[in-house]
Design a protein around this motif. Sequence first.
Motif, PDB file in Angstrom:
ATOM      1  N   ASN A  27     -14.907   5.225 -37.236  1.00 52.85           N
ATOM      2  CA  ASN A  27     -16.262   5.081 -36.699  1.00 52.85           C
ATOM      3  C   ASN A  27     -17.284   5.571 -37.716  1.00 52.85           C
ATOM      4  OD1 ASN A  27     -18.325   4.608 -34.729  1.00 52.85           O
ATOM      5  ND2 ASN A  27     -18.296   6.794 -34.273  1.00 52.85           N
ATOM      6  N   MET A  28     -16.992   6.701 -38.364  1.00 50.58           N
ATOM      7  CA  MET A  28     -17.873   7.232 -39.397  1.00 50.58           C
ATOM      8  C   MET A  28     -18.040   6.212 -40.519  1.00 50.58           C
ATOM      9  SD  MET A  28     -17.119  10.438 -41.959  1.00 50.58           S
ATOM     10  CE  MET A  28     -15.853   9.478 -42.819  1.00 50.58           C
ATOM     11  N   ASP A  29     -16.926   5.638 -40.960  1.00 51.72           N
ATOM     12  CA  ASP A  29     -16.956   4.681 -42.061  1.00 51.72           C
ATOM     13  C   ASP A  29     -17.710   3.403 -41.685  1.00 51.72           C
ATOM     14  OD1 ASP A  29     -16.317   4.057 -44.703  1.00 51.72           O
ATOM     15  OD2 ASP A  29     -14.478   3.019 -44.130  1.00 51.72           O
ATOM     16  N   GLU A  30     -17.565   2.964 -40.436  1.00 53.90           N
ATOM     17  CA  GLU A  30     -18.259   1.759 -39.980  1.00 53.90           C
ATOM     18  C   GLU A  30     -19.757   2.010 -39.757  1.00 53.90           C
ATOM     19  OE1 GLU A  30     -16.156   0.503 -36.487  1.00 53.90           O
ATOM     20  OE2 GLU A  30     -14.323   0.090 -37.624  1.00 53.90           O
ATOM     21  N   THR A  31     -20.102   3.222 -39.344  1.00 46.86           N
ATOM     22  CA  THR A  31     -21.495   3.551 -39.057  1.00 46.86           C
ATOM     23  C   THR A  31     -22.296   3.767 -40.338  1.00 46.86           C
ATOM     24  OG1 THR A  31     -20.849   4.596 -36.976  1.00 46.86           O
ATOM     25  CG2 THR A  31     -22.999   5.199 -37.871  1.00 46.86           C
ATOM     26  N   ILE A  32     -21.684   4.441 -41.290  1.00 48.04           N
ATOM     27  CA  ILE A  32     -22.395   4.774 -42.529  1.00 48.04           C
ATOM     28  C   ILE A  32     -22.308   3.574 -43.469  1.00 48.04           C
ATOM     29  CG2 ILE A  32     -22.479   6.352 -44.497  1.00 48.04           C
ATOM     30  CD1 ILE A  32     -21.355   8.502 -42.602  1.00 48.04           C
ATOM     31  N   MET A  33     -23.335   2.756 -43.398  1.00 50.08           N
ATOM     32  CA  MET A  33     -23.350   1.512 -44.166  1.00 50.08           C
ATOM     33  C   MET A  33     -23.744   1.739 -45.628  1.00 50.08           C
ATOM     34  SD  MET A  33     -22.363  -0.540 -41.880  1.00 50.08           S
ATOM     35  CE  MET A  33     -22.621  -2.148 -42.550  1.00 50.08           C
ATOM     36  N   ALA A 139     -16.027  14.633 -38.631  1.00 49.17           N
ATOM     37  CA  ALA A 139     -16.337  13.202 -38.771  1.00 49.17           C
ATOM     38  C   ALA A 139     -17.378  12.781 -37.741  1.00 49.17           C
ATOM     39  CB  ALA A 139     -15.065  12.368 -38.625  1.00 49.17           C
ATOM     40  N   ASN A 140     -17.224  13.256 -36.507  1.00 53.01           N
ATOM     41  CA  ASN A 140     -18.204  12.928 -35.462  1.00 53.01           C
ATOM     42  C   ASN A 140     -19.571  13.536 -35.786  1.00 53.01           C
ATOM     43  OD1 ASN A 140     -16.429  11.398 -33.896  1.00 53.01           O
ATOM     44  ND2 ASN A 140     -15.735  13.188 -32.766  1.00 53.01           N
ATOM     45  N   ASN A 141     -19.593  14.776 -36.260  1.00 49.85           N
ATOM     46  CA  ASN A 141     -20.863  15.421 -36.621  1.00 49.85           C
ATOM     47  C   ASN A 141     -21.555  14.695 -37.767  1.00 49.85           C
ATOM     48  OD1 ASN A 141     -20.571  17.370 -34.650  1.00 49.85           O
ATOM     49  ND2 ASN A 141     -19.662  18.870 -36.033  1.00 49.85           N
ATOM     50  N   LEU A 142     -20.786  14.296 -38.773  1.00 52.08           N
ATOM     51  CA  LEU A 142     -21.360  13.585 -39.907  1.00 52.08           C
ATOM     52  C   LEU A 142     -21.950  12.246 -39.469  1.00 52.08           C
ATOM     53  CD1 LEU A 142     -21.617  13.889 -43.047  1.00 52.08           C
ATOM     54  CD2 LEU A 142     -19.672  12.373 -43.174  1.00 52.08           C
ATOM     55  N   THR A 143     -21.241  11.540 -38.595  1.00 48.41           N
ATOM     56  CA  THR A 143     -21.719  10.259 -38.079  1.00 48.41           C
ATOM     57  C   THR A 143     -23.014  10.452 -37.301  1.00 48.41           C
ATOM     58  OG1 THR A 143     -19.447   9.456 -37.910  1.00 48.41           O
ATOM     59  CG2 THR A 143     -21.114   8.272 -36.642  1.00 48.41           C
ATOM     60  N   ASN A 144     -23.036  11.442 -36.418  1.00 49.79           N
ATOM     61  CA  ASN A 144     -24.236  11.687 -35.613  1.00 49.79           C
ATOM     62  C   ASN A 144     -25.406  12.143 -36.476  1.00 49.79           C
ATOM     63  OD1 ASN A 144     -22.914  10.964 -33.266  1.00 49.79           O
ATOM     64  ND2 ASN A 144     -22.222  13.049 -32.865  1.00 49.79           N
ATOM     65  N   ARG A 145     -25.134  12.952 -37.470  1.00 47.96           N
ATOM     66  CA  ARG A 145     -26.200  13.413 -38.372  1.00 47.96           C
ATOM     67  C   ARG A 145     -26.775  12.231 -39.152  1.00 47.96           C
ATOM     68  NH1 ARG A 145     -26.952  17.582 -42.486  1.00 47.96           N
ATOM     69  NH2 ARG A 145     -29.099  17.247 -43.111  1.00 47.96           N
ATOM     70  N   TYR A 146     -25.907  11.341 -39.616  1.00 51.24           N
ATOM     71  CA  TYR A 146     -26.365  10.151 -40.342  1.00 51.24           C
ATOM     72  C   TYR A 146     -27.300   9.328 -39.450  1.00 51.24           C
ATOM     73  CZ  TYR A 146     -26.133   5.631 -42.743  1.00 51.24           C
ATOM     74  OH  TYR A 146     -26.442   4.454 -43.378  1.00 51.24           O
ATOM     75  N   LYS A 147     -26.909   9.148 -38.193  1.00 56.29           N
ATOM     76  CA  LYS A 147     -27.737   8.381 -37.262  1.00 56.29           C
ATOM     77  C   LYS A 147     -29.097   9.050 -37.052  1.00 56.29           C
ATOM     78  CE  LYS A 147     -23.963   6.436 -34.519  1.00 56.29           C
ATOM     79  NZ  LYS A 147     -23.301   6.485 -33.196  1.00 56.29           N
ATOM     80  N   GLU A 149     -30.658  11.166 -39.107  1.00 55.80           N
ATOM     81  CA  GLU A 149     -31.430  11.091 -40.347  1.00 55.80           C
ATOM     82  C   GLU A 149     -32.002   9.686 -40.542  1.00 55.80           C
ATOM     83  OE1 GLU A 149     -32.174  13.507 -42.550  1.00 55.80           O
ATOM     84  OE2 GLU A 149     -31.015  15.076 -41.560  1.00 55.80           O
ATOM     85  N   LEU A 150     -31.208   8.688 -40.193  1.00 58.10           N
ATOM     86  CA  LEU A 150     -31.653   7.305 -40.353  1.00 58.10           C
ATOM     87  C   LEU A 150     -32.816   7.006 -39.407  1.00 58.10           C
ATOM     88  CD1 LEU A 150     -30.864   4.856 -42.027  1.00 58.10           C
ATOM     89  CD2 LEU A 150     -29.379   4.134 -40.179  1.00 58.10           C
ATOM     90  N   ARG A 151     -32.714   7.465 -38.166  1.00 53.10           N
ATOM     91  CA  ARG A 151     -33.786   7.257 -37.190  1.00 53.10           C
ATOM     92  C   ARG A 151     -35.042   8.029 -37.570  1.00 53.10           C
ATOM     93  NH1 ARG A 151     -31.186   9.091 -32.144  1.00 53.10           N
ATOM     94  NH2 ARG A 151     -29.231   8.816 -33.168  1.00 53.10           N
ATOM     95  N   GLY A 152     -34.856   9.205 -38.141  1.00 55.80           N
ATOM     96  CA  GLY A 152     -36.003  10.040 -38.502  1.00 55.80           C
ATOM     97  C   GLY A 152     -36.669   9.625 -39.796  1.00 55.80           C
ATOM     98  N   GLY A 153     -36.080   8.687 -40.505  1.00 51.93           N
ATOM     99  CA  GLY A 153     -36.675   8.220 -41.743  1.00 51.93           C
ATOM    100  C   GLY A 153     -36.524   9.194 -42.893  1.00 51.93           C
ATOM    101  N   ASN A 154     -35.584  10.124 -42.787  1.00 54.62           N
ATOM    102  CA  ASN A 154     -35.408  11.129 -43.830  1.00 54.62           C
ATOM    103  C   ASN A 154     -34.739  10.576 -45.081  1.00 54.62           C
ATOM    104  OD1 ASN A 154     -36.556  12.969 -42.145  1.00 54.62           O
ATOM    105  ND2 ASN A 154     -34.626  13.841 -41.456  1.00 54.62           N
ATOM    106  N   PHE A 155     -34.276   9.343 -45.041  1.00 49.90           N
ATOM    107  CA  PHE A 155     -33.610   8.766 -46.197  1.00 49.90           C
ATOM    108  C   PHE A 155     -34.592   8.088 -47.143  1.00 49.90           C
ATOM    109  CE2 PHE A 155     -29.650   8.452 -43.487  1.00 49.90           C
ATOM    110  CZ  PHE A 155     -29.053   9.547 -44.101  1.00 49.90           C
ATOM    111  N   VAL A 156     -35.832   7.936 -46.730  1.00 52.94           N
ATOM    112  CA  VAL A 156     -36.834   7.304 -47.585  1.00 52.94           C
ATOM    113  C   VAL A 156     -37.192   8.292 -48.685  1.00 52.94           C
ATOM    114  CG1 VAL A 156     -39.133   6.291 -47.690  1.00 52.94           C
ATOM    115  CG2 VAL A 156     -37.715   5.980 -45.654  1.00 52.94           C
ATOM    116  N   ARG A 157     -37.028   7.879 -49.925  1.00 52.40           N
ATOM    117  CA  ARG A 157     -37.277   8.789 -51.054  1.00 52.40           C
ATOM    118  C   ARG A 157     -38.337   8.270 -51.958  1.00 52.40           C
ATOM    119  NH1 ARG A 157     -31.100  10.731 -52.127  1.00 52.40           N
ATOM    120  NH2 ARG A 157     -30.976  11.767 -50.184  1.00 52.40           N
TER     121      ARG A 157
END
Length: 157
Positions: A27-33, A139-147, A149-157
């Motif tokens: 799930n982590m691997d599929e979620t983290i594109m 793995a679940n925590n990493l997946t949820n954190r990625y989601k 961060e992605l929703r919060g726009g923290n990946f925009v650099r």
Amino acid sequence: MMQLGDSSSNKHSLINVMHRFMAAASNMDETIMVPSLLRDLPLEERAAEAEPNNNVDCPLKQRDMYEHYLLLKSIRNDMEWGLLKREVSAGTSFLEMAMKQQQPVNGELLLEDDSDLEHQFHYHLRGLFGVLSKLTLEANNLTNRYKRELRGGNFVR
């Protein structure tokens, strides 16, 4: 006669714990594109908010989310394909690898003698349950954190 299906229906079976980790890692691997977006993001959210310690580099570099993602993915691959994949391809058999682990180091055996195999088995089984449970949570925590961060726009650099 015990059937394989019986043990997998028990939520505390080793097979079930392994399946939960494999599912969480998949799930982590599929979620983290885009895994590269995880670079330089601290593993702990509170570490990202903390002030640097007088600009002194810590000798033990804290793992970022990207390195943790790669670690979890590597463990999943080792479980799926076998830990001894490289050794077997080099012509070393599983039995030879097990015997090498029991060779004396500084006059002491790495493993106890075979007289208490049941104790050794239960010791390692408890350890395996604990490690797999923690890896599943990671793995679940990493997946949820990625989601998040992605929703919060923290990946925009």
